[in-house]
Design an enzyme around this catalytic site. Sequence first.
Site, short mmCIF file in Angstrom:
data_model
loop_
_atom_site.label_atom_id
_atom_site.label_comp_id
_atom_site.label_asym_id
_atom_site.label_seq_id
_atom_site.Cartn_x
_atom_site.Cartn_y
_atom_site.Cartn_z
CB SER A 113 65.25 45.25 37.76
OG SER A 113 64.00 45.46 38.37
CE1 TYR B 2 61.71 42.55 35.04
CE2 TYR B 2 62.30 44.49 33.77
CZ TYR B 2 62.39 43.74 34.91
OH TYR B 2 63.17 44.17 35.93
#
Length: 307
Positions: free
Chosen positions: A63, A237
């Site tokens: 990511s 996140y």
Amino acid sequence: MKIKRIVEEALEESKQLLDKGKLADYIPELTKANPRHLGISILSKDGKKFSAGAVKESFTIQSISKVITLLFCLDFFGDEKVFSLVGREPSGTPFSEFITLSDFTDKPKNPFINSGAIALASLLASRMTFEDYLAKSNELFGQGDFKLNQAVYTSELAHSERNHSLAWELKRMKLLSADLETSLDFYTKVCAIEASAENLVDLAFCLANYGKIANKQVFKQRDIATTLSLMLTCGLYDGSGDFAAAVGIPAKSGVGGGILAVVPGRAGLVTFGPALDYNGNSIGGIELLRIISDQLDFHLFLPQAAI
Ligand code: GLN
């Protein structure tokens, strides 16, 4: 000298947490990593590099690629187009979340959860091939050392049911710019780019240097500000708030174990430690950054000393 000692001591201390982490196993190939690995590379404003631990080990950026994708999208397509496809809000959910892509929203919450990153990968795939993306990334930050890890790419593609579901939902919402398989293939390949912490630190430094590489303004300062703001609020996140409070700098993690972190105007940092916490962030990397931030006054909301 002082920094070298601080970094080495922080590394030893952080290693004690590694047993509490777990390798990502939903991409089978990632279970081959050594969970005891931990390292950090720092590039400071005056061009000094400090490295300690597993900084030459290659890992897939996963990511962390979402930062490069966002930068390229902002550069090619502009703010308005990009944020018509993804939002700028923390999701409060895991990276592969499906739930907010319901009938009640019109786009993914942000570019760093998988759905948002697939929408932006699709946008880029309408303009460039994966080979173009790799070449441009190498030219700007990788010095030729970024490459595709074919085994991780194949392994993820064979287990990408969730990302396929997200892509289908994006297609339903008319948020894909290229066809579905091309978009997913592009997304999965950019996640499988392999580099070491030492290779990646130039990307972190470019962000710290407000988009300049070797005195040339390569990205617009405004696009860097947008990217760093999203890294601070959404980069880890559902662990972003804790990290922002404890460490106080923008960062982006990947399930390969990397964390890219930025002290604006001062330094770029990359940690590598594949043992992950509950949110899929490197457990040792977070601890390492927390200690170093504390020791070197990196927290953006605390008074700063010179590095
Ligand atoms: N390639 C991974 C995925 O799509 C990236 C996730 C991550 O690094 N958090 O699941």
